[in-house]
Scaffold this active site. Structure first.
Site, mmCIF file in Angstrom:
data_model
loop_
_atom_site.group_PDB
_atom_site.id
_atom_site.type_symbol
_atom_site.label_atom_id
_atom_site.label_comp_id
_atom_site.label_asym_id
_atom_site.label_seq_id
_atom_site.Cartn_x
_atom_site.Cartn_y
_atom_site.Cartn_z
ATOM 1 N N GLY A 7 -2.798 -6.319 4.404
ATOM 2 C CA GLY A 7 -2.147 -7.376 5.176
ATOM 3 C C GLY A 7 -0.982 -8.014 4.430
ATOM 4 N N GLU A 54 1.839 -5.829 5.154
ATOM 5 C CA GLU A 54 2.177 -6.006 6.583
ATOM 6 C C GLU A 54 2.874 -7.333 6.828
ATOM 7 O OE1 GLU A 54 -1.959 -5.092 7.532
ATOM 8 O OE2 GLU A 54 -1.239 -3.624 8.981
ATOM 9 N N ALA A 71 -5.731 -9.023 3.734
ATOM 10 C CA ALA A 71 -6.623 -9.965 4.412
ATOM 11 C C ALA A 71 -7.853 -10.156 3.526
ATOM 12 C CB ALA A 71 -7.026 -9.396 5.771
ATOM 13 N N GLU A 112 -6.266 0.279 3.085
ATOM 14 C CA GLU A 112 -7.415 0.040 3.967
ATOM 15 C C GLU A 112 -8.348 1.236 4.063
ATOM 16 O OE1 GLU A 112 -4.296 -0.795 4.612
ATOM 17 O OE2 GLU A 112 -4.187 -2.781 5.517
#
Ligand code: DAK
Length: 258
Positions: free
Chosen positions: A109, A112, A66, A132
């Site tokens: 992300g 993911e 992200a 993260e």
């Protein structure tokens, strides 16, 4: 003029390809990119000419996570307002099979997003990780859950606690990806796989995807009952009649998608 953040192609019959296109930011998944991706997938899901989708990035990065600059100063309320979760949830509503064609970084992300797809074709240079912890947070789009279900607790713990990254070959060994191919070939390999799936009975393909996903979320007895109901329901399709007739008549089936 700004480049579009997603590029859309139809590289083969029945196949829709979405390319993440923020190469300078390593395809960091900001709001416009996620909206563009999810809008495109939803559109392809409604398009009867498309039967399988491929998501890809660049050779250097599928997606490096992200967009950190978008989140850095956010409050919890702002994160919710950004429709962060709603955007990601849209992928779960896609009925047709989706393949991630991953090269380079698939981090945070990005990892993911690949995990939320139904199949992953990786290039030899793909790297999967959940870094993260380095940012003072944890995965928020399914990393702890899907990784634990896919590669098991031990490796997931290492990945989320200590930024352990997996090479493509490791990812294949641990069952995270379907296949690893040379970097020059990963997109072609993903499109070929998508073409093969696109040529199969479409309603059954959607039911198969759905039933496998249910397996990850339910106790066995519930999953078996769900599968059986889906199986019976397919006997209401023309494609079931056609598929079985074609077998008995020793000819290739012609799928109608109904
Ligand atoms: N966000 C923003 N920009 C990024 C980025 C990211 N995640 N990753 C890379 N970039 C940008 C860099 O800032 C740099 O921009 P400029 O400085 O050139 O303007 C450019 O991409 C190239 O990156 P580098 O110069 O750093 O390139 P290197 O080859 O040296 O390093 C790298 C590549 C991938 C190792 C490094 O960029 C890196 O560590 N990137 C960050 C990886 C990361 O921490 N990813 C996790 C982010 S957190 C949720 C949904 C999703 C999420 C959470 C919740 N809900 C639904 C609730 C997801 C969270 C995350 O992904």
């Amino acid at each position: 003029m700004d480049e579009p953040v997603v590029l859309v192609e139809r590289p083969a019959a029945g196949v829709g390809l979405v390319r993440l296109n923020r190469p300078r930011a390593l395809n960091a998944l900001n709001g416009p990119l996620m909206d563009g991706l999810m809008d495109t997938l939803a559109e392809m899901d409604r398009d009867s000419a498309i039967r399988c989708m491929v998501i890809t990035g660049s050779d250097r990065a599928f997606a490096a996570g992200a967009d950190i600059s978008e989140m850095a100063q956010a409050t919890p309320a702002e994160m919710i307002e950004m429709a962060f979760i709603a955007r990601w949830e849209r992928l779960r509503a896609i009925r047709k099979p989706v393949i991630a064609a991953v090269s380079g970084f698939a981090l945070g992300g990005g990892c993911e997003l690949a995990l939320a797809c139904d199949l992953i074709v990786a290039s030899e240079s793909a790297v999967f990780g959940q870094p993260e912890i380095n940012l003072g947070v944890i995965p928020g789009a399914g990393g702890t859950q899907r990784l634990a279900r896919t590669v098991g607790k031990a490796l997931t713990m290492e990945m989320v606690l200590n930024d352990r990254r997996l090479t493509a070959v490791e990812a294949e060994r641990f069952g995270l990806v379907n296949r690893v191919v040379p970097t020059a070939d990963y997109l072609d390999a993903a499109v070929t796989l998508a073409s093969q799936i696109a040529a199969r009975a479409p309603v059954a393909a959607q039911a198969a995807k759905d039933a496998v996903n249910v397996a990850l979320e339910t106790p066995l007895a519930v999953g078996l009952a769900y599968e059986r109901n889906q199986f019976y329901a397919l006997f209401s399709t023309e494609d079931q009649k056609e598929g079985m007739a074609a077998f008995l008549e020793k000819r290739a089936p012609s799928w109608q998608g109904k």
